[in-house]
Design an enzyme around this catalytic site. Structure first.
Site, mmCIF file in Angstrom:
data_model
loop_
_atom_site.group_PDB
_atom_site.id
_atom_site.type_symbol
_atom_site.label_atom_id
_atom_site.label_comp_id
_atom_site.label_asym_id
_atom_site.label_seq_id
_atom_site.Cartn_x
_atom_site.Cartn_y
_atom_site.Cartn_z
ATOM 1 N N GLU A 112 -0.412 -18.585 12.338
ATOM 2 C CA GLU A 112 -0.967 -17.321 11.847
ATOM 3 C C GLU A 112 -2.446 -17.210 12.197
ATOM 4 O OE1 GLU A 112 -0.254 -16.385 7.707
ATOM 5 O OE2 GLU A 112 1.740 -17.255 7.798
ATOM 6 N N LEU A 124 0.839 -1.198 0.000
ATOM 7 C CA LEU A 124 0.000 0.000 0.000
ATOM 8 C C LEU A 124 0.875 1.250 0.000
ATOM 9 C CD1 LEU A 124 -2.614 -1.203 2.634
ATOM 10 C CD2 LEU A 124 -2.988 -0.961 0.165
ATOM 11 N N HIS A 151 2.835 -11.573 8.800
ATOM 12 C CA HIS A 151 3.996 -11.956 7.996
ATOM 13 C C HIS A 151 4.534 -13.292 8.494
ATOM 14 C CE1 HIS A 151 7.385 -11.300 5.352
ATOM 15 N NE2 HIS A 151 8.178 -11.675 6.344
ATOM 16 N N ASN A 170 -0.826 -6.200 9.404
ATOM 17 C CA ASN A 170 -0.394 -7.211 8.438
ATOM 18 C C ASN A 170 0.123 -8.410 9.210
ATOM 19 O OD1 ASN A 170 0.258 -8.312 5.863
ATOM 20 N ND2 ASN A 170 2.396 -7.754 6.185
#
Length: 188
Positions: free
Chosen positions: A176, A95, A111, A109
């Site tokens: 995650e 972005l 990662h 985010n």
């Protein structure tokens, strides 16, 4: 008790299968959750995560791949839908700093490495090649620099001698799914 109307509205940006999106939606349906996924945006028409959003009756849109078009339409949709947090979940675009400033809300985010190690792509191959003993995932705030924002949460896993990039990716993806929801609840 947290009611649906009092939950913070979250937008999730995706580019692919949407497994982290699924985990966030599943977590958001728990009574104790402080957020709800209200909007899903994808820069890829065939992203499987869009189908999952449809099945869960969540507003979802494919927006043209050109980044400036995507960002302009996304900003409008975020404002219209009163979104308070953006989660990037397998969103394979960087972005612009202009978007980050104009959004004016937290952007998170996830990662697949223990940042600041292994920023960027191919993290699992690079972790194994570097003979790291551990890897994992990091949820962080998005800023103008790639994978460099303030870390919210990390989950760690031991890299086994038998691991290859595929097996390591599979194990980290499970982490995650836990870490993203925890990080989101933590910042709310």
């Amino acid at each position: 008790m947290v009611t649906l109307s009092s939950k913070l509205k979250v937008a999730v940006f995706i580019s692919g299968r949407g497994s982290n999106l699924k985990a966030l939606i599943k977590s958001s349906k728990l009574k104790k959750s402080k957020y709800q996924v209200s909007l899903v945006l994808s820069n890829k028409l065939n992203a499987k995560g869009l189908d999952f959003a449809k099945k869960n009756k969540i507003k979802n849109y494919f927006i043209e791949k050109k980044l400036s078009t995507f960002e302009n339409k996304a900003l409008r949709l975020i404002k219209i839908n009163k979104i308070k947090i953006i989660c990037l979940a397998g969103f394979m675009r960087i972005l612009s700093s202009n978007f980050i400033k104009k959004a004016g809300i937290p952007i998170l985010n996830i990662h697949p490495s223990l940042l600041p190690k292994l920023k960027g792509l191919n993290t699992h191959e690079r972790a194994i090649k570097a003979k790291y003993k551990f890897s994992g995932c990091t949820v962080h705030h998005v800023n103008e620099k790639l994978d460099s924002g303030k870390i919210i949460i990390q989950k760690k896993i031991k890299i086994l001698k038998s691991d290859n990039p595929k097996t390591l990716a599979k194990k980290i993806l499970k982490l995650e799914h836990i870490a993203y929801a925890e990080a989101l609840e933590k910042i709310i």
